[in-house]
Design an enzyme around this catalytic site. Structure first.
Site, PDB file in Angstrom:
ATOM      1  N   ASP A  11       0.862  -1.178   0.000  1.00 27.30           N
ATOM      2  CA  ASP A  11       0.000   0.000   0.000  1.00 27.30           C
ATOM      3  C   ASP A  11       0.902   1.233   0.000  1.00 27.30           C
ATOM      4  O   ASP A  11       2.108   1.125   0.224  1.00 27.30           O
ATOM      5  CB  ASP A  11      -0.899  -0.003   1.258  1.00 27.30           C
ATOM      6  CG  ASP A  11      -1.792   1.225   1.315  1.00 27.30           C
ATOM      7  OD1 ASP A  11      -2.331   1.606   0.263  1.00 27.30           O
ATOM      8  OD2 ASP A  11      -1.939   1.827   2.393  1.00 27.30           O
ATOM      9  N   CYS A  74      -3.809  -1.118  -2.027  1.00 25.95           N
ATOM     10  CA  CYS A  74      -4.111   0.296  -2.270  1.00 25.95           C
ATOM     11  C   CYS A  74      -5.111   0.426  -3.427  1.00 25.95           C
ATOM     12  O   CYS A  74      -4.878  -0.100  -4.515  1.00 25.95           O
ATOM     13  CB  CYS A  74      -2.806   1.002  -2.629  1.00 25.95           C
ATOM     14  SG  CYS A  74      -2.977   2.731  -3.041  1.00 25.95           S
ATOM     15  N   HIS A 187      -7.921   3.664   3.865  1.00 25.30           N
ATOM     16  CA  HIS A 187      -8.055   4.320   5.173  1.00 25.30           C
ATOM     17  C   HIS A 187      -9.507   4.421   5.660  1.00 25.30           C
ATOM     18  O   HIS A 187      -9.746   4.608   6.846  1.00 25.30           O
ATOM     19  CB  HIS A 187      -7.496   5.744   5.105  1.00 25.30           C
ATOM     20  CG  HIS A 187      -6.009   5.807   5.000  1.00 25.30           C
ATOM     21  ND1 HIS A 187      -5.311   5.222   3.965  1.00 25.30           N
ATOM     22  CD2 HIS A 187      -5.083   6.381   5.808  1.00 25.30           C
ATOM     23  CE1 HIS A 187      -4.014   5.457   4.134  1.00 25.30           C
ATOM     24  NE2 HIS A 187      -3.857   6.155   5.239  1.00 25.30           N
TER      25      HIS A 187
HETATM   26  N1  DGL Z   1      -3.894   3.770  -0.128  1.00 23.47           N
HETATM   27  C1  DGL Z   1      -4.599   4.824  -0.823  1.00 23.47           C
HETATM   28  C2  DGL Z   1      -5.848   4.225  -1.473  1.00 23.47           C
HETATM   29  O1  DGL Z   1      -6.387   3.233  -1.028  1.00 23.47           O
HETATM   30  C3  DGL Z   1      -4.965   5.958   0.091  1.00 23.47           C
HETATM   31  C4  DGL Z   1      -3.787   6.779   0.562  1.00 23.47           C
HETATM   32  C5  DGL Z   1      -3.087   7.481  -0.556  1.00 23.47           C
HETATM   33  O2  DGL Z   1      -3.640   8.412  -1.175  1.00 23.47           O
HETATM   34  O3  DGL Z   1      -1.962   7.119  -0.824  1.00 23.47           O
HETATM   35  O4  DGL Z   1      -6.311   4.754  -2.429  1.00 23.47           O
END
Ligand code: DGL
Length: 272
Positions: A11, A74, A187
């Site tokens: 992530d 992610c 998140h």
């Molecule tokens: N991990 C990202 C997502 O799930 C959120 C955090 C970011 O913008 O890097 O899209």
């Protein structure tokens, strides 16, 4: 391929631990190598090319760790880079978007689904595309919530500032009569209680992390890659790597995962 090899999960930062938490719940025998790109977070406001470049480096790192499969935890990296990295590596790789989309399409009764995520994920239109392929009469309403990630990173999970910002973002979706809402960012499951209160009990909240763990379990079983042995918890079973400030990550991980995370190692991801 060694069935006792770890699964790689990555992530942009700590958020993917919500996916790790589900994997630990559902397939506790598996070993995990987690990488959080804390030095380069957020991915959500970066370009497709940049997110693909970052994802390629992480795949090279996970390959060096000899993982047997990879989960792109992610949403933004799944939206922008999944197809490219799948085509470039022979390892099985899954993202979180198909899983979230499938759950939402099954859950909706009125065919009106909301999706919240980063600017990248919402701007890519990927959730709409995937859900419409599954059922073409579905209506999808996307809303990016760029301040949610920093609020979670700051630990403001239950705070009046978070309430105020969430209320502004979600009011747009309240007028759309959705009955299902996808938490399309790593998140956001951590803001579940705030989102639940603002959207009301009649809206089903979908956390793609749950279904992603199901998909991983099925994928490993289908390829005869499920791990049989139970290794000691948090010894070598779960290994955590970040690209910046290991200590902050360790505290966060311990708060999210079922057990103390003793060590996080900082690596130089640009070298991969
Ligand atoms: N991990 C990202 C997502 O799930 C959120 C955090 C970011 O913008 O890097 O899209």
């Amino acid at each position: 391929m060694d069935r006792n090899a770890p699964v790689g999960v990555f992530d942009s930062g700590v958020g993917g631990l919500t996916v790790v938490r589900e994997i630990i719940r559902q397939i506790p025998k598996e070993r995990i190598v987690y990488f959080g790109d804390t030095a380069r977070l957020p991915y959500g406001s970066k370009s497709r090319d940049t997110v693909i470049r970052y994802s390629r480096q992480i795949i090279r790192f996970l390959n060096a760790m000899e993982v047997k499969a990879i989960v792109v935890a992610c949403n933004t990296a799944s939206a922008y880079a999944l197809e490219t990295i799948q085509a470039e590596t022979s390892l099985p790789i899954i993202g979180v978007i198909n899983a979230g989309a499938r759950t939402a399409v099954h859950a909706t009764h009125n065919g009106r689904i909301g999706v919240i995520g980063t600017e990248g994920t919402i701007g890519s239109g990927i959730y709409t595309e995937v859900m419409k392929k599954m059922r073409d009469d579905i209506e999808v309403f996307g809303k990016s919530c760029p301040l949610f990630v920093p609020l979670v990173e700051e630990g403001l999970l239950h705070d009046s500032v978070t309430d105020e910002i969430a209320s502004r973002y979600l009011s747009v979706l309240k007028g759309k009569y959705i009955d299902t809402l996808v938490l399309g960012c790593t998140h956001y499951p951590l803001l579940r209680s705030t989102i639940r209160r603002l959207m009301g009990d009649e809206v089903t909240l979908v956390n793609p992390a749950y279904e992603t763990a199901v998909e991983l379990r099925e994928l490993l079983a289908a390829r005869d890659l499920s791990r049989e042995e139970q290794a000691p918890f948090l010894g070598e079973q779960y290994q955590f790597f970040v690209s910046d400030l290991a200590e902050k990550f360790t505290d966060f991980a311990t708060a999210i995962l079922p057990g103390e995370v003793k060590e996080t190692r900082q690596i130089s991801i640009e070298e991969y």
